[in-house]
Every structure is written in C-alpha cells, then in structure tokens.
Write an enzyme that holds these catalytic residues in place. Structure first.
Site, short mmCIF file in Angstrom:
data_model
loop_
_atom_site.label_atom_id
_atom_site.label_comp_id
_atom_site.label_asym_id
_atom_site.label_seq_id
_atom_site.Cartn_x
_atom_site.Cartn_y
_atom_site.Cartn_z
N SER A 25 0.80 -1.23 0.00
CA SER A 25 0.00 0.00 0.00
C SER A 25 0.83 1.27 0.00
O SER A 25 1.57 1.51 0.95
CB SER A 25 -0.88 0.07 1.26
OG SER A 25 -1.70 -1.04 1.36
N HIS A 56 -2.79 1.01 -4.41
CA HIS A 56 -2.15 -0.11 -5.11
C HIS A 56 -2.31 0.12 -6.61
O HIS A 56 -3.42 0.15 -7.12
CB HIS A 56 -2.82 -1.43 -4.74
CG HIS A 56 -2.52 -1.88 -3.35
ND1 HIS A 56 -1.72 -2.96 -3.06
CD2 HIS A 56 -2.90 -1.39 -2.16
CE1 HIS A 56 -1.63 -3.10 -1.76
NE2 HIS A 56 -2.34 -2.16 -1.19
N HIS A 78 -5.37 -8.96 -1.83
CA HIS A 78 -5.54 -9.36 -0.43
C HIS A 78 -6.72 -10.31 -0.27
O HIS A 78 -7.68 -10.25 -1.05
CB HIS A 78 -5.80 -8.13 0.45
CG HIS A 78 -4.74 -7.08 0.37
ND1 HIS A 78 -4.70 -6.16 -0.64
CD2 HIS A 78 -3.68 -6.82 1.17
CE1 HIS A 78 -3.64 -5.36 -0.46
NE2 HIS A 78 -3.01 -5.75 0.63
N TYR A 80 -8.90 -10.02 2.00
CA TYR A 80 -10.09 -9.24 2.38
C TYR A 80 -10.83 -8.68 1.17
O TYR A 80 -11.98 -8.26 1.27
CB TYR A 80 -9.75 -8.11 3.37
CG TYR A 80 -8.85 -7.01 2.83
CD1 TYR A 80 -9.30 -6.09 1.90
CD2 TYR A 80 -7.54 -6.89 3.28
CE1 TYR A 80 -8.48 -5.09 1.40
CE2 TYR A 80 -6.71 -5.90 2.80
CZ TYR A 80 -7.18 -5.00 1.85
OH TYR A 80 -6.36 -4.03 1.37
N GLU A 81 -10.18 -8.69 0.02
CA GLU A 81 -10.88 -8.24 -1.19
C GLU A 81 -11.79 -9.33 -1.74
O GLU A 81 -12.54 -9.10 -2.70
CB GLU A 81 -9.85 -7.85 -2.27
CG GLU A 81 -9.02 -6.63 -1.87
CD GLU A 81 -7.89 -6.35 -2.84
OE1 GLU A 81 -8.14 -5.67 -3.84
OE2 GLU A 81 -6.76 -6.83 -2.62
N ALA A 108 2.39 -2.44 4.64
CA ALA A 108 2.02 -1.46 5.65
C ALA A 108 1.54 -2.24 6.86
O ALA A 108 0.85 -3.24 6.72
CB ALA A 108 0.89 -0.57 5.13
N MET A 206 -2.43 -7.16 7.03
CA MET A 206 -3.42 -7.99 6.34
C MET A 206 -2.87 -8.62 5.06
O MET A 206 -3.64 -8.96 4.16
CB MET A 206 -4.65 -7.14 5.99
CG MET A 206 -5.28 -6.41 7.17
SD MET A 206 -6.59 -5.30 6.64
CE MET A 206 -6.88 -4.34 8.13
N SER A 207 -1.56 -8.77 4.99
CA SER A 207 -0.99 -9.30 3.75
C SER A 207 0.23 -10.16 4.03
O SER A 207 0.45 -10.60 5.16
CB SER A 207 -0.60 -8.14 2.82
OG SER A 207 0.51 -7.43 3.35
N ASN A 230 0.88 3.28 11.27
CA ASN A 230 0.06 3.77 12.38
C ASN A 230 0.36 2.91 13.59
O ASN A 230 0.85 1.79 13.45
CB ASN A 230 -1.44 3.64 12.03
CG ASN A 230 -1.82 2.20 11.69
OD1 ASN A 230 -1.53 1.72 10.58
ND2 ASN A 230 -2.41 1.51 12.63
N HIS A 242 -7.63 4.92 7.12
CA HIS A 242 -6.83 4.45 5.97
C HIS A 242 -5.97 5.59 5.42
O HIS A 242 -4.86 5.36 4.95
CB HIS A 242 -7.74 3.88 4.89
CG HIS A 242 -7.01 3.27 3.74
ND1 HIS A 242 -6.03 2.30 3.91
CD2 HIS A 242 -7.07 3.49 2.41
CE1 HIS A 242 -5.54 1.96 2.73
NE2 HIS A 242 -6.15 2.67 1.80
N1 HPA Z 1 -3.93 -3.24 11.33
C1 HPA Z 1 -3.96 -4.10 10.29
N2 HPA Z 1 -3.40 -3.83 9.12
C2 HPA Z 1 -2.80 -2.65 8.97
C3 HPA Z 1 -2.72 -1.72 10.01
C4 HPA Z 1 -3.33 -2.03 11.26
O1 HPA Z 1 -3.32 -1.25 12.23
N3 HPA Z 1 -2.05 -0.63 9.53
C5 HPA Z 1 -1.71 -0.93 8.25
N4 HPA Z 1 -2.15 -2.15 7.90
#
Ligand code: HPA
Length: 269
Positions: A25, A56, A78, A80-81, A108, A206-207, A230, A242
């Site tokens: 990302s 992306h 991903h 989740y998609e 990320a 998540m990847s 973050n 996001h």
């Molecule tokens: N959680 C899950 N996936 C992420 C996060 C998070 O805080 N930040 C970036 N990808």
C-alpha cells in the site's frame, strides 16, 4: 494459468529476473527506479488478480537495477478483497516460474510494540498466521515443494543480516519484529491488539503471510519489510484511518526506496 502468465511476461521483456520485490500500500515508488522497464498491467496477465485497494497501482514492472534484473509487483491482492489464497499467491508462483528465487516483501503494518514509531521500517523476523487459511491447502505439487514444509526460517536469517548491515551503512533504523497477519478488512479492536501483543506480535497487517508461505514452500529466499503506518488500535487514544496509513507510506517512501536500491544488489551477491 501460471504457465500462460509466464509466457506473456517472457514475451514482453527479454529480461529474466532472479530477484522479486512486492510493493505494498502506497509503497509502489520503487518500481519507478528500474531502468529498461517493461510495465505490464495486472489486467493483461492471465490469472492475475487486480488489486482493488486504494494506493495499489496494479502492475508488474520488470527492469534493471544496475546489472540486477528485477521483477517488481506494484500492488498486491488481499484475502479481504474476496480473493482466494490461490489468487493472492498467484504472483509469487508466476515470478517463481519466470526464474525469481529471492523475494522481498514490503507492506504497511500497525505497530503493536510500543517501542515502534509511526513512519519507521521494521525487518520481519517471523510471522503468525491468523488469517484462517493457508495457501497450500489442497493437492500438493511435489515437484514444487513438500506436503508439510518446514517453517522455521521463512524470513532468511542470512538476508536479515545483510539487510541490517545495509541499513546501518545508510543510517536507517531497522529493528526486527514479528508480523501477525489478520484477515481484515476491519482494523483490530484494542482487545485483539492486547491479545496479539501477548502472543508475541510486534506488528499487525493484512498481507504478506500467504505469499511468504508459498515462496517458502517453493524454496525461495524471503525477506520482509514492514512500514509502521500507524500505531495499532488502542495504543494511542485515537482512531485509525486508511488515509493516515497512506500518508505514512508517503513519509517513508524515500527511505524505503533508498534501502531497497542498496539492499537488492547486496542480497544478490
Ligand atoms: N492493522 C492491520 N493492518 C494494517 C494496520 C493495522 O493497524 N495498519 C496498516 N495495515
């Protein structure tokens, strides 16, 4: 589909990359560093899932970094998609078919370990797969790897040592951490983050994990680098957006490009 994808890539470029890099990302900038690039939109590659996440780009760039021939995936798919584990790992399988044997994953991630700071880079030392799936489920292709692959060193120790050395040379702070992979797309609850911390995770994302499992199965050497976009849920008294994730990607972009430029040739030596 893997064979068709391989043939298409080989038609589009005379280069035969041995090193691959997956750009997460907002981290696609490194692909622009490659010279003599062949840019292939994912939509043109058989079986390749399109990335729908914001930030992306969705293209494969095959090019050169000095003498090194590199395949860079700008954007990934991903779970989740709604993509299957097979789709999420298609790119890794195709890169392997093309001849790539070393892979650097970037992503990320949220920082769970409070020693980490937003905008920092972390070398992934190991992972915890909490995505509820494994990309190796189903019939095993024994020609690629074993039914029950060992996972004791998915993220090559030798590569991590090289990465640390390169980072020191460039004055880039690069601590190690354990990456926990969640399915998403919702961010975690504070209780989930406390749980992840208790089981030994420093980062959450998540990847990467499904891709790393497949690469490890096929005997590829893997390195993983997370950008802390973050602090994870509940670490700070604020919500996660996001936009801040993408913004931190921007913050760290130049540092990551600098690191990858020096790191890939060092790994190839
Ligand atoms: N959680 C899950 N996936 C992420 C996060 C998070 O805080 N930040 C970036 N990808």
């Amino acid at each position: 589909m893997i064979e068709e994808a391989k043939l298409l890539i080989e038609q589009r470029t005379a280069l035969r990359p041995t090193m691959g890099v997956v750009l997460g990302s907002g981290l696609g900038a490194f692909a622009e560093e490659l010279t003599d690039p062949a840019e292939i939109p994912y939509a043109e590659i058989p079986g390749w899932p399109l990335s729908t996440a914001v930030g992306h780009a969705g293209k494969l760039v095959v090019g050169k970094l000095g003498e090194l021939q590199v395949a860079a995936m700008a954007g990934r798919a991903h779970l989740y998609e709604g993509y299957t584990p097979a789709q999420v790992t298609h790119g890794v399988r195709v890169l392997h078919a093309v001849g790539v044997r070393s892979l650097v994953f970037t992503n990320a991630a949220g920082g769970i370990n409070t020693q980490l700071e937003r905008g920092g880079l972390v070398l992934i030392s190991d992972h915890i797969n909490l995505q509820g799936s494994n990309p190796l489920v189903g019939p095993n292709d024994n020609s690629l790897g074993p039914r029950f692959p060992d996972m004791s060193e998915v993220y090559s120790r030798a590569y991590r040592e090289i990465a640390k050395r390169v980072a020191v040379d460039l004055c880039i702070f690069l601590p190690e951490g354990v990456y926990a992979a969640m399915l998403g797309p919702s961010y975690e609850t504070p209780a989930e983050i406390r749980y992840l911390r208790a089981i030994g995770a420093d980062l959450v994302g998540m990847s990467t994990v499904a891709e790393a499992i497949v690469a490890n199965h096929m005997g590829m050497k893997v390195l993983g680098i997370s950008t802390v976009t973050n602090m994870a849920a509940g670490v700070l008294p604020q919500k996660i957006h996001h936009e801040e994730v993408l913004e931190a990607g921007e913050m760290v972009r130049d540092t990551l490009v600098r690191l990858l430029r020096a790191l890939l040739p060092a790994l190839a030596e």
